[in-house]
Enzyme design. Structure first.
Site, PDB file in Angstrom:
ATOM      1  CD  GLU A 156      14.065 -17.659 -65.301  1.00  0.00           C
ATOM      2  OE1 GLU A 156      14.715 -17.169 -66.241  1.00  0.00           O
ATOM      3  OE2 GLU A 156      13.616 -16.960 -64.360  1.00  0.00           O
TER       4      GLU A 156
ATOM      5  CG  ASP B   1      15.424 -14.291 -76.257  1.00  0.00           C
ATOM      6  OD1 ASP B   1      15.009 -14.696 -75.161  1.00  0.00           O
ATOM      7  OD2 ASP B   1      15.916 -13.166 -76.414  1.00  0.00           O
TER       8      ASP B   1
HETATM    9  C1  3QA Z   1      10.964 -12.137 -69.703  1.00  0.00           C
HETATM   10  C2  3QA Z   1      11.630 -12.967 -68.621  1.00  0.00           C
HETATM   11  C3  3QA Z   1      12.234 -12.069 -67.591  1.00  0.00           C
HETATM   12  O1  3QA Z   1      12.216 -12.673 -66.326  1.00  0.00           O
HETATM   13  C4  3QA Z   1      13.640 -11.868 -68.088  1.00  0.00           C
HETATM   14  C5  3QA Z   1      12.802 -13.752 -69.167  1.00  0.00           C
HETATM   15  C6  3QA Z   1      15.209 -13.781 -71.871  1.00  0.00           C
HETATM   16  N1  3QA Z   1      15.170 -13.100 -73.043  1.00  0.00           N
HETATM   17  C7  3QA Z   1      15.040 -11.783 -72.766  1.00  0.00           C
HETATM   18  C8  3QA Z   1      14.939 -10.634 -73.583  1.00  0.00           C
HETATM   19  N2  3QA Z   1      14.798  -9.425 -72.978  1.00  0.00           N
HETATM   20  C9  3QA Z   1      14.767  -9.348 -71.635  1.00  0.00           C
HETATM   21  N3  3QA Z   1      14.866 -10.403 -70.804  1.00  0.00           N
HETATM   22  C10 3QA Z   1      14.999 -11.638 -71.372  1.00  0.00           C
HETATM   23  N4  3QA Z   1      13.991 -13.185 -68.581  1.00  0.00           N
HETATM   24  C11 3QA Z   1       9.919 -12.884 -70.394  1.00  0.00           C
HETATM   25  S1  3QA Z   1       8.442 -12.045 -70.369  1.00  0.00           S
HETATM   26  C12 3QA Z   1       7.316 -13.225 -70.914  1.00  0.00           C
HETATM   27  C13 3QA Z   1       6.455 -13.697 -69.819  1.00  0.00           C
HETATM   28  O2  3QA Z   1       5.476 -14.528 -70.304  1.00  0.00           O
HETATM   29  C14 3QA Z   1      15.215 -13.248 -69.366  1.00  0.00           C
HETATM   30  C15 3QA Z   1      15.122 -12.912 -70.828  1.00  0.00           C
HETATM   31  N5  3QA Z   1      14.977 -10.714 -74.912  1.00  0.00           N
HETATM   32  C16 3QA Z   1       4.673 -15.059 -69.293  1.00  0.00           C
HETATM   33  C17 3QA Z   1       3.458 -15.641 -69.924  1.00  0.00           C
HETATM   34  O3  3QA Z   1       2.663 -14.631 -70.465  1.00  0.00           O
END
Ligand code: 3QA
Length: 231
Positions: free
Chosen positions: A12, A196
């Site tokens: 980000e 998403d």
């Molecule tokens: C979650 C990130 C967190 O900082 C919140 C993305 C986008 N879609 C979402 C959803 N529910 C909640 N939050 C969000 N951000 C990603 S965790 C994956 C990490 O992977 C916003 C967000 N549906 C790292 C590699 O393993």
């Protein structure tokens, strides 16, 4: 002026570091802060790591340690309202913690004593965003953003959040940053590009669109920064 730009994940803030190229790095409280000199302003950039606690620490450090006078968050979010599509940009008008729950005592969801269910974003920064949207011919959306320490990929939970808080998008840091900034009286703006739809496909969509949506959000913020810097 000292301006904070923060995200939660490396992806980000990467577009900002790429854009400014020249920065100094500071380590503080188990995190990295990147400092840029830009047109008589200092911009402090950081990603907090995911979630409400981490984002609270970073926002506090931005204000207490680096003296930031305005704070901008750039990142991605899951859509909760059906009209928001992947890639769309949404500016938070108000933010709420959807997982804050002492409702057994008769309080509304998102509320604790001496707090408020909704934290409001700064109107002047929203005005600047409106101007940028017009200039760039972007259909910027506005709405309530709901925050909680959960990646939401479940229609039932998503619909509950939409209905309970009138939320349009959800993520994991906005409301905690908002509480922090409002506590200090620091104006803030939170922009998210949809990655998403917080449903069954959320994990796959998120992985696919994290980078492009992060870039889209950052491009918009960079235009806002020019307006703030020239003001
Ligand atoms: C979650 C990130 C967190 O900082 C919140 C993305 C986008 N879609 C979402 C959803 N529910 C909640 N939050 C969000 N951000 C990603 S965790 C994956 C990490 O992977 C916003 C967000 N549906 C790292 C590699 O393993």
């Amino acid at each position: 002026m000292k301006l904070a730009i923060m995200g939660a994940m490396p992806e980000e803030i990467e577009p900002f570091l790429k854009f400014f190229k020249d920065y100094k790095t500071f380590d503080y409280a188990k995190n990295k802060y990147f400092i840029v000199e830009h047109k008589n302003n200092e911009i402090i950039i950081a990603y907090s790591k995911i979630g409400k606690v981490n984002s609270t620490i970073t926002a506090s450090v931005m204000i207490e340690k680096f003296g930031c006078e305005k704070l901008i968050f750039s990142g991605v979010a899951g859509a909760v309202c059906n009209s928001f599509k992947i890639g769309d940009l949404v500016a938070a008008t108000k933010l709420v913690q959807h997982d804050l729950d002492i409702s057994s005592f008769g309080h509304p969801y998102g509320y604790v004593p001496e707090g408020a269910v909704y934290e409001e974003a700064d109107l002047e920064l929203i005005e600047i965003a409106k101007k940028v949207a017009i200039e760039k011919n972007i259909n910027l959306k506005y709405g309530v953003i709901a925050t909680g320490d959960q990646f939401i990929c479940d229609i039932k939970r998503k619909n509950w959040i939409a209905n309970t808080f009138n939320a349009t998008a959800l993520e994991m840091e906005g409301a905690s940053v908002a509480v922090t900034c409002n506590a200090y009286g620091v104006p803030f703006f939170i922009l998210r590009a949809i990655s998403d739809e917080a449903n069954m496909d959320a994990k796959f969509n998120f992985d696919e669109f994290l980078e492009t949506s992060s870039q889209r959000s950052a491009d918009f913020i960079l235009s806002m920064v020019e307006k703030i810097a020239n003001a």
